[in-house]
Design an enzyme around this catalytic site. Structure first.
Site, PDB file in Angstrom:
ATOM      1  N   ARG A  63      -0.542  -9.134  13.193  1.00 12.70           N
ATOM      2  CA  ARG A  63      -1.209  -7.401  12.235  1.00 12.70           C
ATOM      3  C   ARG A  63      -1.858  -8.883  11.688  1.00 12.70           C
ATOM      4  O   ARG A  63      -2.907  -8.011  10.874  1.00 12.70           O
ATOM      5  CB  ARG A  63      -0.266  -6.917  12.018  1.00 12.70           C
ATOM      6  CG  ARG A  63       0.138  -5.784  12.981  1.00 12.70           C
ATOM      7  CD  ARG A  63       2.132  -5.276  12.604  1.00 12.70           C
ATOM      8  NE  ARG A  63       2.465  -5.074  11.239  1.00 12.70           N
ATOM      9  CZ  ARG A  63       3.201  -4.495  11.246  1.00 12.70           C
ATOM     10  NH1 ARG A  63       4.158  -5.387  11.636  1.00 12.70           N
ATOM     11  NH2 ARG A  63       3.469  -4.622   9.689  1.00 12.70           N
ATOM     12  N   ARG A  86      11.231  -0.687  12.125  1.00 12.13           N
ATOM     13  CA  ARG A  86      10.383  -0.904  12.672  1.00 12.13           C
ATOM     14  C   ARG A  86       9.584  -1.734  13.531  1.00 12.13           C
ATOM     15  O   ARG A  86      10.336  -3.260  13.643  1.00 12.13           O
ATOM     16  CB  ARG A  86       9.151  -0.881  11.537  1.00 12.13           C
ATOM     17  CG  ARG A  86       8.708   0.092  10.828  1.00 12.13           C
ATOM     18  CD  ARG A  86       7.410   0.229  10.158  1.00 12.13           C
ATOM     19  NE  ARG A  86       6.493  -1.015  10.542  1.00 12.13           N
ATOM     20  CZ  ARG A  86       5.476  -0.557   9.268  1.00 12.13           C
ATOM     21  NH1 ARG A  86       5.283  -0.288   8.691  1.00 12.13           N
ATOM     22  NH2 ARG A  86       4.465  -0.916  10.182  1.00 12.13           N
ATOM     23  N   LYS A 142       0.657  -1.343   0.439  1.00 11.87           N
ATOM     24  CA  LYS A 142       0.083   0.178  -0.019  1.00 11.87           C
ATOM     25  C   LYS A 142       0.641   1.685   0.240  1.00 11.87           C
ATOM     26  O   LYS A 142       0.574   2.033  -0.562  1.00 11.87           O
ATOM     27  CB  LYS A 142      -0.792   0.141   0.858  1.00 11.87           C
ATOM     28  CG  LYS A 142      -2.063  -0.996   0.973  1.00 11.87           C
ATOM     29  CD  LYS A 142      -2.552  -1.234   2.577  1.00 11.87           C
ATOM     30  CE  LYS A 142      -2.015  -0.913   4.297  1.00 11.87           C
ATOM     31  NZ  LYS A 142      -1.459  -2.268   4.094  1.00 11.87           N
ATOM     32  N   ARG A 177      11.459  -5.527   3.908  1.00 14.24           N
ATOM     33  CA  ARG A 177      11.581  -4.361   4.389  1.00 14.24           C
ATOM     34  C   ARG A 177      12.322  -4.054   5.621  1.00 14.24           C
ATOM     35  O   ARG A 177      13.228  -3.185   5.662  1.00 14.24           O
ATOM     36  CB  ARG A 177      10.533  -3.534   4.508  1.00 14.24           C
ATOM     37  CG  ARG A 177       9.677  -2.205   5.267  1.00 14.24           C
ATOM     38  CD  ARG A 177       8.126  -1.878   5.298  1.00 14.24           C
ATOM     39  NE  ARG A 177       7.495  -2.381   5.920  1.00 14.24           N
ATOM     40  CZ  ARG A 177       6.150  -2.845   5.703  1.00 14.24           C
ATOM     41  NH1 ARG A 177       5.362  -2.429   4.919  1.00 14.24           N
ATOM     42  NH2 ARG A 177       5.598  -3.082   7.293  1.00 14.24           N
ATOM     43  N   ARG A 210      -9.633   0.456   9.063  1.00 11.80           N
ATOM     44  CA  ARG A 210      -9.149  -0.235   9.507  1.00 11.80           C
ATOM     45  C   ARG A 210     -10.248  -1.439   9.810  1.00 11.80           C
ATOM     46  O   ARG A 210      -9.912  -2.640  10.087  1.00 11.80           O
ATOM     47  CB  ARG A 210      -7.674  -0.353  10.677  1.00 11.80           C
ATOM     48  CG  ARG A 210      -6.169  -0.747  10.212  1.00 11.80           C
ATOM     49  CD  ARG A 210      -5.145  -0.383  11.668  1.00 11.80           C
ATOM     50  NE  ARG A 210      -4.069  -1.471  10.937  1.00 11.80           N
ATOM     51  CZ  ARG A 210      -3.102  -0.758  10.091  1.00 11.80           C
ATOM     52  NH1 ARG A 210      -3.673   0.100   9.245  1.00 11.80           N
ATOM     53  NH2 ARG A 210      -1.926  -1.561  10.094  1.00 11.80           N
TER      54      ARG A 210
HETATM   55  P1  ADP Z   1       1.110  -2.096   7.869  1.00 14.49           P
HETATM   56  O1  ADP Z   1       0.030  -1.761   7.423  1.00 14.49           O
HETATM   57  O2  ADP Z   1       2.478  -2.222   7.783  1.00 14.49           O
HETATM   58  O3  ADP Z   1       0.711  -2.985   9.137  1.00 14.49           O
HETATM   59  P2  ADP Z   1       1.263   1.129   9.522  1.00 14.49           P
HETATM   60  O4  ADP Z   1       2.036   1.179   9.237  1.00 14.49           O
HETATM   61  O5  ADP Z   1      -0.257   0.828   8.445  1.00 14.49           O
HETATM   62  O6  ADP Z   1       1.505  -0.460   9.026  1.00 14.49           O
HETATM   63  O7  ADP Z   1      -0.088   0.160  10.675  1.00 14.49           O
HETATM   64  C1  ADP Z   1       1.358   0.248  12.013  1.00 14.49           C
HETATM   65  C2  ADP Z   1       0.665  -0.162  12.835  1.00 14.49           C
HETATM   66  O8  ADP Z   1       0.251   1.851  13.486  1.00 14.49           O
HETATM   67  C3  ADP Z   1      -1.247  -0.630  12.885  1.00 14.49           C
HETATM   68  O9  ADP Z   1      -0.516  -1.941  13.080  1.00 14.49           O
HETATM   69  C4  ADP Z   1      -1.685   0.062  14.668  1.00 14.49           C
HETATM   70  O10 ADP Z   1      -1.043  -0.244  15.897  1.00 14.49           O
HETATM   71  C5  ADP Z   1      -0.872   1.237  14.092  1.00 14.49           C
HETATM   72  N1  ADP Z   1      -2.078   1.906  12.930  1.00 14.49           N
HETATM   73  C6  ADP Z   1      -1.675   2.428  11.971  1.00 14.49           C
HETATM   74  N2  ADP Z   1      -3.236   3.136  11.131  1.00 14.49           N
HETATM   75  C7  ADP Z   1      -4.185   2.824  12.057  1.00 14.49           C
HETATM   76  C8  ADP Z   1      -5.511   2.801  12.427  1.00 14.49           C
HETATM   77  N3  ADP Z   1      -6.105   3.083  11.476  1.00 14.49           N
HETATM   78  N4  ADP Z   1      -6.449   2.175  13.006  1.00 14.49           N
HETATM   79  C9  ADP Z   1      -5.572   1.427  14.193  1.00 14.49           C
HETATM   80  N5  ADP Z   1      -4.870   1.179  14.619  1.00 14.49           N
HETATM   81  C10 ADP Z   1      -3.878   2.119  13.292  1.00 14.49           C
END
Ligand code: ADP
Length: 198
Positions: free
Chosen positions: A147, A136, A13, A127, A88
């Site tokens: 996740r 990260r 994404k 990554r 999400r």
């Molecule tokens: P990825 O898509 O690789 O899991 P992101 O960078 O989108 O990683 O998100 C990393 C973390 O940030 C998630 O696992 C969560 O803890 C938090 N997070 C990101 N976006 C949201 C969201 N919309 N609602 C709740 N938590 C979020």
């Protein structure tokens, strides 16, 4: 154009959103990036989110909905944006719909990057190895498993949510990066200057 990219962690994404940003001037709004910036800056939100993110859980809806509401009200989001990592879950999707309806606005499209879970761990390992400044906190096997579980339980139902609203499109996220970009542009009806994405 207001767009959502859906897909599990490691689906690509962020990579595709960055490309759409460069080619079409749509701003990439990644809640993950915004939350990581808040953690780094040591803000109240960052302090609240840090441990939750590190274990691969979801930050509370009210926090991320608030962040997105502020962000889409900024002038640079006026011409369109790509939401990456938000919504999400269905509650966040409903909050977004209400936010947009309040402005007399709506989403143009939701594109799902369709990928097989089996390749995600290796993508995330790559990554983690390539991230400048170190991996990260959540790019490890344990947090990734969490996740993915959260994704299947809470985020995957969004495909049905957006399908029923007639805005869902899908692309094959297993093909190579340039091909995914081309597919995305095709389903969105976007065209770039010749050669730009070669
Ligand atoms: P990825 O898509 O690789 O899991 P992101 O960078 O989108 O990683 O998100 C990393 C973390 O940030 C998630 O696992 C969560 O803890 C938090 N997070 C990101 N976006 C949201 C969201 N919309 N609602 C709740 N938590 C979020």
């Amino acid at each position: 154009m207001k767009l959502i990219l859906l897909g599990p962690p490691g689906a690509g994404k962020g990579t595709q959103a960055q490309r759409l940003q460069e080619s079409f001037g749509l701003v990439q709004l990644s809640t993950g990036d915004m939350l990581r910036a808040a953690v780094k800056a040591g803000t109240d939100i960052g302090k609240q989110a840090e441990a939750i993110m590190a274990r691969g859980d979801m930050v509370p809806d009210a926090v991320v909905v608030g962040i997105i509401a502020d962000r889409i009200a900024q002038p640079d989001a006026k011409n369109g944006y790509i939401l990456d990592g938000f919504p999400r879950n269905v509650a966040q999707a409903e909050a977004l719909d209400a936010m947009l309806a309040g402005k007399g606005d709506k989403l143009d499209a939701v594109v799902e990057l369709e990928v097989d879970d089996k390749i995600l761990l290796s993508r995330i390992e790559t990554r983690a190895a390539q991230t400048v400044g170190g991996p990260r906190a959540d790019d490890n096997a344990e947090a990734l498993a969490k996740r993915l579980k959260v994704y299947h339980e809470q985020t995957a139902p969004l495909t049905a949510y957006y399908k029923s609203r007639g805005v869902l499109k899908g692309v094959d996220g297993m093909s190579d990066i340039n091909d995914v970009t081309r597919q995305l542009e095709a389903v969105l009806g976007l065209t770039t200057k010749k050669g730009k994405l070669a």
